[in-house]
Enzyme design. Sequence first.
Site, PDB file in Angstrom:
ATOM      1  N   SER A 188      38.663 -42.259  55.711  1.00  0.00           N
ATOM      2  CA  SER A 188      38.171 -41.094  54.962  1.00  0.00           C
ATOM      3  C   SER A 188      37.774 -41.456  53.529  1.00  0.00           C
ATOM      4  CB  SER A 188      39.214 -39.972  54.969  1.00  0.00           C
ATOM      5  OG  SER A 188      40.508 -40.466  54.749  1.00  0.00           O
ATOM      6  N   HIS A 208      41.692 -36.584  54.527  1.00  0.00           N
ATOM      7  CA  HIS A 208      42.654 -36.939  53.483  1.00  0.00           C
ATOM      8  C   HIS A 208      42.025 -37.883  52.454  1.00  0.00           C
ATOM      9  CE1 HIS A 208      46.346 -35.780  56.121  1.00  0.00           C
ATOM     10  NE2 HIS A 208      45.859 -34.762  55.440  1.00  0.00           N
ATOM     11  N   GLU A 254      47.879 -34.162  62.258  1.00  0.00           N
ATOM     12  CA  GLU A 254      47.405 -34.477  63.610  1.00  0.00           C
ATOM     13  C   GLU A 254      48.528 -34.344  64.633  1.00  0.00           C
ATOM     14  OE1 GLU A 254      45.794 -38.095  66.374  1.00  0.00           O
ATOM     15  OE2 GLU A 254      45.355 -38.254  64.232  1.00  0.00           O
TER      16      GLU A 254
END
EC number: 1.17.7.4
Length: 319
Positions: free
Chosen positions: A273, A46, A131
């Site tokens: 990320s 992301h 997730e």
Amino acid sequence: MTMPPLTLYLAAPRGFCAGVDRAIKIVEMALEKWGAPVYVRHEIVHNKFVVDRLRDMGAVFVEELDEAPTDRPVIFSAHGVPKAIPAEAERRNMVYVDATCPLVSKVHLEAERHHENGLQMIMIGHAGHPETVGTMGQLPEGEVLLVETVEDVAGLEVRDPERLAYITQTTLSIDDTAAIVAALRERFPAIAIPRKEDICYATTNRQGAVKAIAGRIDALLVIGAPNSSNSKRLVEVGRAAGCRVAQLVQRATDIDWEALQGATAVGVAAGASAPEVLVDEVIAAFRARFDTTVEAVETVKERVEFKVPRILREPAETP
């Protein structure tokens, strides 16, 4: 013109975790092995900057498997996918690479082990997050109950309070999760607990790093995407630790400078990320406006590395 003095405290660890690093490498190596286009189901991680760079290299991002042609490789994102997805890829004779973070896969295996032992699962996580969807999709419908808050625990309807186990999403707030776990254990004393904490090392370390700088700063900037669970948790951790101003920014251009008026110490953290180049960009933006001193505050060194799947380490077959 004299610029006002300001200290930037850089929280460390920050940025890429081992699972994100591995997932990005998987896309890069797949493009190298098979050429473009390589399809990726959901954003590989992301972060818009990362996704845009990979798209420029030839990756095509889709939300569902049926958007990818059967004659091109497809990669599953770091967040994990329900069991039905690789099964469908196999049915369609597709070449696929699973970039699920090994620490997420560990939770999947844990859920399966408990299910095989006849336990009903309770998952602590955020509804709709990839997730959570992927983990719940490892087991048959109804076998995993989702709780997001302490309040949700009271409303749980379970098959047998003596035959339960819990698992968690890997990117949650440690403090919030501890409160939910306490509520679960109070209501269901027999509930089986994970062998090892499901919240991953990187989430734990980044939240600890924010707490370590919170007492020294007037404001906190977290570099991360609005759909990044672990980045949003860092903002919440900062606020809970007393940061009056805590902003989530994707790039330096997102900084709300008005909210930082009067600040002389600002903390900078980055989600798992977010690449370091975006941290450098934020530092440069401060240096353009302030006489900036940069101080790194490292709470722990990270040395975790994950191997890429074997299929990418093997040479491509020649026709």
